[in-house]
Enzyme design. Structure first.
Site: not given
Ligand code: FDA
Length: 308
Positions: A98, A135, A164, A185, A188-189, A227, A289-290
């Site tokens: 970061k 990131d 993002q 990479r 979604k954001g 994702t 954030r998680r």
């Molecule tokens: P979505 O939020 O729709 O989730 C799909 C499904 O995944 C959910 O229904 C659930 O089952 C599961 N899930 C998702 N998040 C969960 C959680 N926190 N706890 C438990 N289950 C969960 N963002 C950013 O702004 N800058 C960055 O640099 C990064 N870097 C990054 C690296 C990597 C390897 C990943 C996987 C993600 C990121 N992110 C990120 C975070 C990203 O922007 C996003 O917020 C999360 O991945 C959640 O989005 P999904 O695409 O998983 O979809």
């Protein structure tokens, strides 16, 4: 609504103190974070790699407003790289940086300092056979981060960056960056953004993710599909097939502790599956954030508080 409130709370000092000092929170935090020390990062890397996963390691920390701290973060990455190399685990591993932790937001020469710190890490990583991905943080940092990326790529073309899908600008950024070998990479954001710059509705973010993915999969770069969303994963697989991208031409990425069974399934199917492994004691912003992404995580935290 809850997600927005949690992201706002993540900037509140009193909430931060309450959350970080609770021993119960710390137990829940362990689900998402490898541990406080570099040894935990190394041990987790060894375990994941022996299970057939790739890793990207994140030394936790962000929003540094202190030069010494930015340099300490740089040194923490240098230590990580040398420990991984000592253990034969560096080659083909990755670290995620970061830039705000490298001093990007410091007044005056913050950007220059962040670029210099990142440059030192990228050079050490390249020597050890590792890659680096930047990131992406909130929208105010995107131009600066992409500018530093361009500088770093002059020496290390393998440096990747997260984009993002939630930001309106990202489709254009994907087009600009889907060049030969460019590691992108797509996420979604994770930040609370105003609707002047980002899609407010989750369904629109998902549609934007698919559009960005289509651009990256059709392009000449190396898409990193980050994702946990099964629909996005299925679409990525279809697009890879359509564009004749094999297992070495793109990868999936997921966060440590999230949907481990899907991680295992993709790995077993022969896809490259990289796990994003955070470690370190400055876990608060990452943890919030998680929680914000998934209300069930808040329920899990509350249940742990009640049943402790
Ligand atoms: P979505 O939020 O729709 O989730 C799909 C499904 O995944 C959910 O229904 C659930 O089952 C599961 N899930 C998702 N998040 C969960 C959680 N926190 N706890 C438990 N289950 C969960 N963002 C950013 O702004 N800058 C960055 O640099 C990064 N870097 C990054 C690296 C990597 C390897 C990943 C996987 C993600 C990121 N992110 C990120 C975070 C990203 O922007 C996003 O917020 C999360 O991945 C959640 O989005 P999904 O695409 O998983 O979809």
């Amino acid at each position: 609504m809850l997600g927005t409130a949690l992201l706002a709370a993540s900037r509140n000092r009193r909430v931060r103190a309450a959350v970080t000092h609770s021993p119960v929170t710390r137990r829940v935090v362990r689900r998402f974070i490898a541990g406080d020390e570099v040894s935990a990062a190394v041990n987790t890397t060894r375990r994941l790699r022996s299970g057939g996963f790739a890793v990207t390691l994140d030394h936790l920390g962000e929003d540094t407003l202190d030069r010494a701290q930015a340099e300490a973060t740089r040194d923490a990455y240098l230590t990580l790289i040398s420990r991984l190399a000592d253990q034969g685990l560096a080659n083909a591993s990755e670290a995620s940086l970061k830039l705000s932790a490298m001093g990007q937001a410091l007044p005056g020469d913050g950007e220059t300092l962040a670029a210099a710190n990142a440059h030192a890490i990228c050079a050490a990583a390249a020597d050890a056979g590792m890659t680096i991905t930047l990131d992406m943080e909130d929208h105010t940092t995107v131009d600066s981060t992409l500018g530093i990326l361009a500088e770093l790529r002059k020496d290390q073309p393998s440096v990747g960056v997260a984009l993002q899908a939630m930001l309106y600008r990202t489709e254009a950024d994907c087009r600009d960056l889907a060049t030969t070998g460019s590691r992108i990479r797509l996420v979604k954001g994770a930040y609370a953004e105003p609707k002047s710059v980002a899609h407010p509705a989750k369904s629109d973010v998902d549609l934007a993710y698919v559009r960005c993915l289509s651009i990256l999969m059709a392009g000449l770069g190396y898409p990193m599909v980050a994702t946990h969303d099964p629909r996005m994963i299925a679409i990525a697989q279809r697009l890879a097939e359509k564009h004749a991208k094999g297992p070495d031409d793109f990868e999936f990425q997921m966060l440590y502790g999230i949907r481990p069974s899907t991680q295992e399934q993709l790995r077993a199917q022969g896809s490259r599956m990289r796990i994003y492994v955070p470690y370190g004691d400055d876990w608060y912003g990452y943890f919030m954030r998680r929680l914000a992404e998934r209300p069930a995580n808040v329920t899990f935290l509350l249940r742990s508080l009640i049943t402790r």
